[in-house]
Enzyme design. Structure first.
Site, short mmCIF file in Angstrom:
data_model
loop_
_atom_site.label_atom_id
_atom_site.label_comp_id
_atom_site.label_asym_id
_atom_site.label_seq_id
_atom_site.Cartn_x
_atom_site.Cartn_y
_atom_site.Cartn_z
N GLY A 152 0.83 -1.21 0.00
CA GLY A 152 0.00 0.00 0.00
C GLY A 152 0.87 1.26 0.00
O GLY A 152 0.61 2.22 -0.74
N HIS A 153 1.93 1.25 0.82
CA HIS A 153 2.84 2.41 0.84
C HIS A 153 3.58 2.52 -0.49
O HIS A 153 3.80 3.63 -1.01
CB HIS A 153 3.89 2.25 1.95
CG HIS A 153 3.33 2.23 3.33
ND1 HIS A 153 3.30 1.09 4.10
CD2 HIS A 153 2.80 3.21 4.09
CE1 HIS A 153 2.76 1.36 5.27
NE2 HIS A 153 2.45 2.64 5.30
N GLN A 195 -0.26 11.28 17.50
CA GLN A 195 -1.54 10.80 16.96
C GLN A 195 -2.01 9.49 17.59
O GLN A 195 -2.98 8.90 17.14
CB GLN A 195 -1.46 10.67 15.43
CG GLN A 195 -0.55 9.56 14.92
CD GLN A 195 -0.40 9.64 13.40
OE1 GLN A 195 0.25 10.52 12.87
NE2 GLN A 195 -1.01 8.70 12.70
N SER A 205 -2.38 -3.20 5.71
CA SER A 205 -2.21 -2.30 6.83
C SER A 205 -1.08 -2.84 7.71
O SER A 205 -0.93 -4.07 7.85
CB SER A 205 -3.51 -2.27 7.66
OG SER A 205 -3.26 -1.77 8.95
O1 PAF Z 1 -1.33 7.46 7.44
C1 PAF Z 1 -0.30 7.47 8.14
O2 PAF Z 1 0.54 6.58 8.05
C2 PAF Z 1 -0.07 8.60 9.14
O3 PAF Z 1 -1.26 9.01 9.73
C3 PAF Z 1 0.68 9.82 8.52
C4 PAF Z 1 -0.15 10.47 7.41
C5 PAF Z 1 2.01 9.35 7.97
C6 PAF Z 1 0.92 10.87 9.60
O4 PAF Z 1 1.68 10.37 10.65
#
Ligand code: PAF
Length: 284
Positions: A36-37, A61, A187
């Protein structure tokens, strides 16, 4: 591919890239990279001539009870994957490099409204932390374009709104979700699951597909549809956090006249929380 750890090094390199007339693409990640990345990096390479990926598990976060401490860290394999995919630079700062004043009194960026529903209900600090770190990364790197996965649909909409509201001259691109053969969205949190749990987790996508098919066949009683999906997820061994048929732009509950919908869901396979979504376009 260069791997940089400090803001000074990064800003020096990007200033040179800009002087060379390069169009800069940013792919923010928290590491533990999967297909995905890499799809984000591929999209960036197609659109930009200088691609920067960031690896930073952002403590801001994560809530106090969440998985920050255990979040999977695989730097060596991440570098190899990024190098192979053609990424130019990786920025992997420490927490003190990105938050030199500590976390407690950090200025925060919040997007009200959109951040308060769906994932924002069970993760009240999450989107503020995301918007804050993404703003910092945008200011540090000043990319032309930044790439985010559609798997985190609410996050994508929030970042689009933040960018527009704060007049950030950055194009935001949403990249389609990459799935396992059984439909499970890729994920990093899938790493927490064993084989049998991965199979159970694939029912999340099944529930979304079933709801989409029903809407395409004309079903418009969205609360009933949501209840059926929650029942299906429960029978499959998942605990639903929410399953919501929404307007794809506002993420408000869908009305009978909305034509572009997104179905958002989050479910627990204890203690792992997984999210997914599917878009539905109604053609009259
Ligand atoms: O989606 C993510 O992996 C994270 O929320 C991000 C956008 C890299 C911010 O830390």
């Amino acid at each position: 591919m260069q791997i940089l750890k400090t803001r000074d090094e990064l800003q020096g390199l990007l200033a040179q890239a800009r002087r060379d007339g390069k169009n800069i693409g940013l792919v923010p990640t928290m590491g533990n990279l999967h297909q995905g990345h890499l799809a984000l990096v591929d999209a960036a390479i197609k659109e930009c001539d200088f691609v920067l990926a960031t690896i930073f598990a952002n403590p801001l976060q994560f809530g106090p009870e969440e998985d920050f401490e255990n979040y999977p860290k695989t730097p060596e394999s991440d570098y190899a994957k990024l190098e192979q995919s053609g990424c130019n630079v990786v920025f992997e700062p420490s927490v003190s490099e990105l938050y030199p004043g500590g976390l407690d009194h950090q200025t925060q960026v919040t997007v009200p409204g959109l951040s308060e529903r769906h994932c924002g209900v069970s993760r009240p600090v999450h989107f503020g932390g995301v918007c804050t770190v993404v703003s910092k990364l945008f200011n540090l790197t000043m990319p032309d374009t930044s790439f985010f996965g559609q798997k985190d649909y609410q996050q994508l909409q929030i970042i689009r709104k933040m960018t527009a509201d704060l007049c950030m001259p950055i194009k935001i691109v949403g990249v389609p979700t990459v799935r396992e053969n059984n439909g499970l969205a890729m994920s990093s949190r899938n790493n927490y699951l064993d084989e049998s749990q991965l199979l159970i987790a694939s029912n999340i996508y099944t529930s979304l597909e079933q709801a989409k098919i029903k809407i395409e066949k004309g079903e418009r009683d969205y609360p009933a549809l949501e209840a059926q999906a929650i029942e299906f997820l429960t029978q499959s061994g998942l605990k639903t956090d929410y399953f919501s048929v929404c307007n794809a732009a506002t993420l408000e509950p869908a009305t009978q006249t909305d034509l572009h919908l997104v179905i958002l869901t989050a479910a627990w396979l204890s203690p792992t929380r997984l999210i997914d979504n599917i878009q539905v376009k109604i053609i009259n």
